[in-house]
Design a protein around this motif. Structure first.
Motif, PDB file in Angstrom:
ATOM      1  N   LEU A  67      -7.478 -17.910   9.812  1.00 16.58           N
ATOM      2  CA  LEU A  67      -6.721 -18.047  11.056  1.00 16.58           C
ATOM      3  C   LEU A  67      -5.350 -18.679  10.819  1.00 16.58           C
ATOM      4  O   LEU A  67      -4.355 -18.255  11.417  1.00 16.58           O
ATOM      5  N   THR A  68      -5.279 -19.663   9.937  1.00 18.63           N
ATOM      6  CA  THR A  68      -3.995 -20.298   9.625  1.00 18.63           C
ATOM      7  C   THR A  68      -3.039 -19.287   9.008  1.00 18.63           C
ATOM      8  O   THR A  68      -1.856 -19.220   9.375  1.00 18.63           O
ATOM      9  N   ARG A  69      -3.542 -18.485   8.100  1.00 18.56           N
ATOM     10  CA  ARG A  69      -2.684 -17.462   7.470  1.00 18.56           C
ATOM     11  C   ARG A  69      -2.250 -16.411   8.486  1.00 18.56           C
ATOM     12  O   ARG A  69      -1.097 -15.970   8.475  1.00 18.56           O
ATOM     13  N   LEU A  70      -3.145 -16.003   9.362  1.00 16.61           N
ATOM     14  CA  LEU A  70      -2.780 -15.033  10.402  1.00 16.61           C
ATOM     15  C   LEU A  70      -1.750 -15.633  11.363  1.00 16.61           C
ATOM     16  O   LEU A  70      -0.841 -14.934  11.826  1.00 16.61           O
ATOM     17  N   TYR A  71      -1.880 -16.921  11.644  1.00 16.37           N
ATOM     18  CA  TYR A  71      -0.910 -17.602  12.497  1.00 16.37           C
ATOM     19  C   TYR A  71       0.470 -17.627  11.828  1.00 16.37           C
ATOM     20  O   TYR A  71       1.488 -17.355  12.472  1.00 16.37           O
ATOM     21  N   GLU A  72       0.504 -17.937  10.549  1.00 12.09           N
ATOM     22  CA  GLU A  72       1.770 -17.988   9.821  1.00 12.09           C
ATOM     23  C   GLU A  72       2.451 -16.626   9.762  1.00 12.09           C
ATOM     24  O   GLU A  72       3.677 -16.544   9.708  1.00 12.09           O
ATOM     25  N   LYS A  73       1.667 -15.543   9.801  1.00 14.26           N
ATOM     26  CA  LYS A  73       2.225 -14.178   9.803  1.00 14.26           C
ATOM     27  C   LYS A  73       2.603 -13.718  11.206  1.00 14.26           C
ATOM     28  O   LYS A  73       3.203 -12.659  11.372  1.00 14.26           O
ATOM     29  N   GLY A  74       2.208 -14.480  12.227  1.00 17.20           N
ATOM     30  CA  GLY A  74       2.491 -14.089  13.599  1.00 17.20           C
ATOM     31  C   GLY A  74       1.473 -13.128  14.177  1.00 17.20           C
ATOM     32  O   GLY A  74       1.680 -12.576  15.267  1.00 17.20           O
ATOM     33  N   THR A  75       0.356 -12.942  13.495  1.00 18.74           N
ATOM     34  CA  THR A  75      -0.678 -12.014  13.952  1.00 18.74           C
ATOM     35  C   THR A  75      -1.535 -12.629  15.057  1.00 18.74           C
ATOM     36  O   THR A  75      -2.048 -11.914  15.913  1.00 18.74           O
ATOM     37  N   VAL A  76      -1.680 -13.957  15.031  1.00 21.59           N
ATOM     38  CA  VAL A  76      -2.403 -14.669  16.081  1.00 21.59           C
ATOM     39  C   VAL A  76      -1.514 -15.789  16.610  1.00 21.59           C
ATOM     40  O   VAL A  76      -0.568 -16.217  15.953  1.00 21.59           O
ATOM     41  N   VAL A  77      -1.824 -16.225  17.812  1.00 17.98           N
ATOM     42  CA  VAL A  77      -1.172 -17.390  18.406  1.00 17.98           C
ATOM     43  C   VAL A  77      -2.231 -18.474  18.550  1.00 17.98           C
ATOM     44  O   VAL A  77      -3.424 -18.172  18.572  1.00 17.98           O
ATOM     45  N   ARG A  78      -1.802 -19.714  18.642  1.00 21.25           N
ATOM     46  CA  ARG A  78      -2.786 -20.787  18.779  1.00 21.25           C
ATOM     47  C   ARG A  78      -2.333 -21.800  19.811  1.00 21.25           C
ATOM     48  O   ARG A  78      -1.134 -21.969  20.052  1.00 21.25           O
ATOM     49  N   ALA A  86      -7.316 -23.395  19.189  1.00 23.45           N
ATOM     50  CA  ALA A  86      -8.004 -22.181  19.614  1.00 23.45           C
ATOM     51  C   ALA A  86      -7.022 -21.037  19.378  1.00 23.45           C
ATOM     52  O   ALA A  86      -5.811 -21.197  19.555  1.00 23.45           O
ATOM     53  N   TYR A  87      -7.535 -19.900  18.956  1.00 22.46           N
ATOM     54  CA  TYR A  87      -6.694 -18.785  18.525  1.00 22.46           C
ATOM     55  C   TYR A  87      -6.927 -17.554  19.389  1.00 22.46           C
ATOM     56  O   TYR A  87      -8.030 -17.312  19.874  1.00 22.46           O
ATOM     57  N   ALA A  88      -5.873 -16.764  19.534  1.00 19.23           N
ATOM     58  CA  ALA A  88      -5.942 -15.479  20.229  1.00 19.23           C
ATOM     59  C   ALA A  88      -5.059 -14.488  19.470  1.00 19.23           C
ATOM     60  O   ALA A  88      -4.079 -14.888  18.822  1.00 19.23           O
ATOM     61  N   ALA A  89      -5.398 -13.228  19.546  1.00 19.05           N
ATOM     62  CA  ALA A  89      -4.587 -12.199  18.897  1.00 19.05           C
ATOM     63  C   ALA A  89      -3.236 -12.115  19.591  1.00 19.05           C
ATOM     64  O   ALA A  89      -3.155 -12.186  20.817  1.00 19.05           O
ATOM     65  N   ALA A  90      -2.183 -11.994  18.806  1.00 19.75           N
ATOM     66  CA  ALA A  90      -0.835 -11.886  19.366  1.00 19.75           C
ATOM     67  C   ALA A  90      -0.597 -10.501  19.959  1.00 19.75           C
ATOM     68  O   ALA A  90       0.253 -10.338  20.834  1.00 19.75           O
TER      69      ALA A  90
END
Length: 140
Positions: A67-78, A86-90
């Motif tokens: 999730l942290t890596r996906l957040y850094e790529k902008g794929t998820v928001v938190r 808590a995470y959600a798909a961007a």
């Protein structure tokens, strides 16, 4: 970390880790599964909730790292939830695929050639859909 597998585990030729005959999916498959859980959710989920939805025996840090890596790529928001996130798909699956296609197109110096090869590989139905979409976008 060394390139060796832990005792009782071995790296298969496919890149999958095997443990006692129980093959696990490669890392990319786990990322896709995490995104699938987020796309199906009605709201942001914690890493623990995602891990429970995956119904696997994963370490708590495995899902958090993904999730942290996906957040850094902008794929998820938190969003902050308690002491964690808590995470959600961007974006939805189609938006993510379109973004990957756009980034790949931007990498190459011969955009026309890439587009030509892409279009020539499409099925007749997909080619017709692309023509229709291009006409519709030109009308806006």
């Amino acid at each position: 970390m060394t390139g060796r597998a832990s005792p009782g585990r071995r790296q298969g030729g496919s890149g999958m880790v095997e443990d006692g005959g129980d093959a696990r999916r490669p890392h990319g498959g786990l990322v896709a599964d995490v995104l699938s859980v987020l796309w199906a959710a009605e709201g942001p989920l914690t890493p623990q909730q995602i891990n429970a939805a995956l119904d696997r025996d994963l370490a708590r840090t495995t899902v958090t790292t993904i999730l942290t890596r996906l957040y850094e790529k902008g794929t998820v928001v938190r969003t902050r939830e308690g002491r964690g996130f808590a995470y959600a798909a961007a974006d939805d699956a189609a938006g993510l695929a379109a973004d990957r296609m756009r980034r790949e197109l931007e990498k190459g110096p011969q955009r026309d050639l890439v587009l030509k090869r892409f279009v020539s590989s499409l099925s007749g139905d997909d080619e017709e859909a692309l023509r229709r979409l291009l006409l519709e976008s030109g009308e806006s």
